[in-house]
Design a protein around this motif. Sequence first.
Motif, short mmCIF file in Angstrom:
data_model
loop_
_atom_site.label_atom_id
_atom_site.label_comp_id
_atom_site.label_asym_id
_atom_site.label_seq_id
_atom_site.Cartn_x
_atom_site.Cartn_y
_atom_site.Cartn_z
N ASP A 24 -11.53 -5.83 -39.94
CA ASP A 24 -10.28 -5.65 -40.69
C ASP A 24 -9.11 -5.36 -39.76
N SER A 25 -9.32 -4.56 -38.73
CA SER A 25 -8.18 -4.14 -37.91
C SER A 25 -8.40 -4.28 -36.41
N ASP A 26 -9.54 -4.81 -36.00
CA ASP A 26 -9.81 -4.92 -34.57
C ASP A 26 -9.95 -6.37 -34.11
N GLY A 27 -9.47 -7.31 -34.91
CA GLY A 27 -9.57 -8.72 -34.53
C GLY A 27 -11.00 -9.20 -34.53
N LEU A 28 -11.24 -10.24 -33.76
CA LEU A 28 -12.60 -10.75 -33.63
C LEU A 28 -13.34 -9.95 -32.57
N VAL A 29 -14.60 -9.68 -32.83
CA VAL A 29 -15.44 -8.97 -31.90
C VAL A 29 -16.67 -9.84 -31.64
N LEU A 30 -16.97 -10.02 -30.36
CA LEU A 30 -18.13 -10.81 -29.99
C LEU A 30 -19.19 -9.86 -29.44
N ALA A 152 -17.99 2.91 -30.83
CA ALA A 152 -17.12 2.17 -29.92
C ALA A 152 -15.75 2.82 -29.84
N GLU A 153 -15.21 2.89 -28.62
CA GLU A 153 -13.93 3.54 -28.40
C GLU A 153 -12.78 2.61 -28.79
N GLY A 154 -11.84 3.17 -29.55
CA GLY A 154 -10.63 2.43 -29.87
C GLY A 154 -10.79 1.42 -31.00
N LEU A 155 -11.93 1.42 -31.66
CA LEU A 155 -12.12 0.50 -32.79
C LEU A 155 -12.37 1.31 -34.05
N SER A 156 -11.87 0.80 -35.17
CA SER A 156 -12.20 1.47 -36.42
C SER A 156 -13.45 0.87 -37.06
N ALA A 157 -13.78 -0.37 -36.67
CA ALA A 157 -15.04 -0.95 -37.16
C ALA A 157 -16.20 -0.11 -36.66
N GLU A 158 -17.22 0.05 -37.51
CA GLU A 158 -18.37 0.86 -37.09
C GLU A 158 -19.30 0.01 -36.24
#
Length: 258
Positions: A24-30, A152-158
């Motif tokens: 939702d707020s951290d863009g794409l994560v690979l 994870a640091e700096g991400l709101s995704a769990e």
Amino acid sequence: MIEPTYEGLAPAHTVNHCLLLETDSDGLVLVETGIGLVDIRDPDEVLGAAWVETSQPVLAEAETAIRQVEGLGFSAEDVRHIFLTHLDGDHCGGLPDFPDARIHLLGTEIEAALAQAPSARYRPAHWAHQPTWVPYAPKTNDQWFGFTAQQAEGLSAEILLVPLGGHTEGHTGIAVRAGDKWLLHCGDAYYYHRELQQDPETHPLLNWVQTTYEINHDLRLGTQARLRELVRDHGDEVTLIAAHDPWDLQRLQAASNA
Ligand SMILES: [Zn+2]
């Protein structure tokens, strides 16, 4: 065809299982990158000729993470974070394809890779572009289903790093929350799904590979025993996947297409 040169064992097909997360707020994560364009352009030099000869990787651009991300209508800059279970060449070869991403992993893994590269497992071309590392120090306070874990640091995704020792110095699982369930990418903590059965079975060739590349045999087996308990006690809440198990990949792809 791959010749059965592994101490008489039959060849096997494996994969490099990566996850692409839309947050939702951290863009794409690979999660994991697999083999990248730099590997395909000069495999013997970048990955090492001996490894290429024994592993016989599929060197097809269409199979790389970057081309698959682009195929979904995104670009490299959209991938803002990459999580790695470890820095073996077949797991991080795609790093140069996402030069702006922040790379999250255990600090002990970076230290080992920088100290040992170039080696059979660590290939310096994969970080020659000087990526932004986000190293994690071991912590013992956070817990996740009985495992030590770090958000994870700096991400709101769990997204959690869940150290799973034995394969490399700083090998970690990556746990991702999806609704009320979790996905745990176990990297190379196990190679074959039947190793996590309560009556475990090994795959002859995959077991030869994981034993060959382990740095701590007892720790690796202890990690697998704990993963087996996780499946037994929380298998309805957590789905586990291994980096190289083609059956795990098929199962997840079937579930996501359902
Ligand atoms: Zn691997």
